[in-house]
Design an enzyme around this catalytic site. Structure first.
Site, short mmCIF file in Angstrom:
data_model
loop_
_atom_site.label_atom_id
_atom_site.label_comp_id
_atom_site.label_asym_id
_atom_site.label_seq_id
_atom_site.Cartn_x
_atom_site.Cartn_y
_atom_site.Cartn_z
N TYR A 1 -4.66 9.70 -0.75
CA TYR A 1 -3.30 9.92 -0.27
C TYR A 1 -2.23 10.16 -1.34
CZ TYR A 1 -5.19 8.07 4.12
OH TYR A 1 -5.94 7.87 5.24
N ARG B 1 -5.93 12.12 12.21
CA ARG B 1 -7.15 12.78 12.69
C ARG B 1 -8.16 11.78 13.22
NH1 ARG B 1 -11.61 11.79 9.68
NH2 ARG B 1 -11.15 10.78 7.70
N ASP C 1 -8.78 3.99 13.83
CA ASP C 1 -9.36 2.71 14.23
C ASP C 1 -8.22 1.91 14.86
OD1 ASP C 1 -10.22 0.08 14.36
OD2 ASP C 1 -10.83 -0.05 12.26
N CYS D 1 -6.92 9.79 6.85
CA CYS D 1 -6.87 9.62 8.31
C CYS D 1 -5.47 9.96 8.81
CB CYS D 1 -7.26 8.20 8.68
SG CYS D 1 -8.96 7.78 8.27
N GLU E 1 0.84 -1.20 0.00
CA GLU E 1 0.00 0.00 0.00
C GLU E 1 0.87 1.25 0.00
OE1 GLU E 1 -3.71 1.82 2.57
OE2 GLU E 1 -1.90 1.18 3.62
N TRP F 1 -8.57 -1.74 0.34
CA TRP F 1 -9.36 -0.61 -0.17
C TRP F 1 -10.59 -1.05 -0.94
CZ3 TRP F 1 -9.10 4.44 0.89
CH2 TRP F 1 -7.94 4.95 1.49
#
Length: 318
Positions: free
Chosen positions: A139, A220, A223, A200, A75, A97
């Site tokens: 991203y 921000r 999980d 995130c 990733e 994803w």
């Protein structure tokens, strides 16, 4: 006693992973129960910090459950290409994803195509993947091709050359290591609404001291059960690659969480993982130094001394 939101205050000599487990336990026992975007519900705290020293090849790779570090590495390498379509990941067997474009496909077409069948079509049909596999400007797009715009003489705007933040950070680390502007930012306000999932792990800042490269990551939304193990590995991996490219030694990774949460339907994972003890000290070896930060391949990375306990499965909240 460890601080509630800063488990790095754990007893001297504690395994580095213990701070992660302490954070998980604190959120589950004391977090505020909240209704979240997914409708599942979370227990959440705001503001948490974890710190890991990456000296001597050390990596924040959890041992109390198996973390698929090659998936997280693939990733990260995908981010560095600037790609936003899931097809290159699907062709490598990376599934992390898949749920977001599948949910969009079902919502927009009304076709209740099963997730596995959707993913197979992404792999087999390039045209289908082009139409339904894109995540928007997530991203990697922001990292290596942040959009710019020029004002034309006729009063209109046109798109200019994109900004490669990663390349800029490499250059600034090499040529101006004392700068306080070594930053990679993913939160592009103008494009957040076009992203399948707003970033995130949004802000990375790098800092050079005594020949060591430190990294602070602000996340921000986190999980803790499913996402954070990947986020810690990926941030440390990026830090290690940047350190190699700039002739620095890896220093400290400082992770900071905003809304730091556990999903209510992850209770079985949390209970099981908290019953386990960390074991071993995994290290990362980078076998090759490519000419560029963008030249790494999955086979360049080898992990040593990783003997994790069994994986623990839990559903992803979309």
């Amino acid at each position: 006693m460890a601080s509630a939101l800063n488990p790095t205050d754990s007893a001297p000599g504690a395994h580095p992973e213990q701070q992660y487990l302490d954070l998980m336990r604190h959120i589950w026992d004391h977090g505020s129960e909240r209704v979240d975007r997914t409708g599942i519900g979370t227990r959440s705290v705001f503001g948490a910090t974890l710190r890991f020293d990456l000296a001597d090849g050390a990596m924040p790779l959890l041992t109390t459950k198996r973390v698929y570090w090659k998936t997280a590495t693939r990733e990260m390498l995908w981010f560095l290409t600037g790609e936003t379509n899931i097809r290159p990941l699907v062709l490598q067997g990376v599934k992390i994803w898949n749920e977001w474009p599948h949910a969009r496909y079902v919502e927009e077409t009304g076709d209740e195509l099963a997730l596995d069948d959707f993913v197979q079509r992404i792999a087999d049909d390039e045209a289908f993947a082009k139409q339904w596999g894109d995540l928007g400007p997530v991203y990697g797009k922001q990292w290596v091709d942040w959009p710019t715009y020029r004002y034309r003489k006729d009063g209109l705007f046109e798109q200019g050359e994109g900004i490669n933040q990663v390349a800029q950070v490499v250059d600034s680390l090499r040529n101006n290591p004392g700068s306080r502007r070594h930053i990679i930012e993913g939160w592009n306000v103008a494009e957040v609404d076009r992203m399948a999932l707003p970033p995130c792990h949004k802000t990375y800042q790098f800092h050079v001291a005594d020949g060591r490269l430190n990294c602070a990551l602000y996340q921000r939304s986190c999980d803790v059960a499913l996402g954070l193990p990947f986020n810690l590995w990926s941030a440390a991996l990026l830090q290690r690659m940047l350190a190699q490219q700039t002739d620095l030694e890896p220093g400290e990774l400082v992770w900071m969480g905003g809304d730091t949460h556990l999903y209510l339907n992850h209770e079985h994972l949390i209970t099981q993982q908290l019953s386990r003890e960390p074991q071993g000290s995994p290290t990362l070896e980078i076998l090759r130094r490519p000419d560029s930060i963008f030249g790494y391949r999955i086979e360049d990375f080898v992990v040593h001394n990783y003997t994790p306990q069994a994986p623990i499965k839990a559903p992803v909240a979309v």
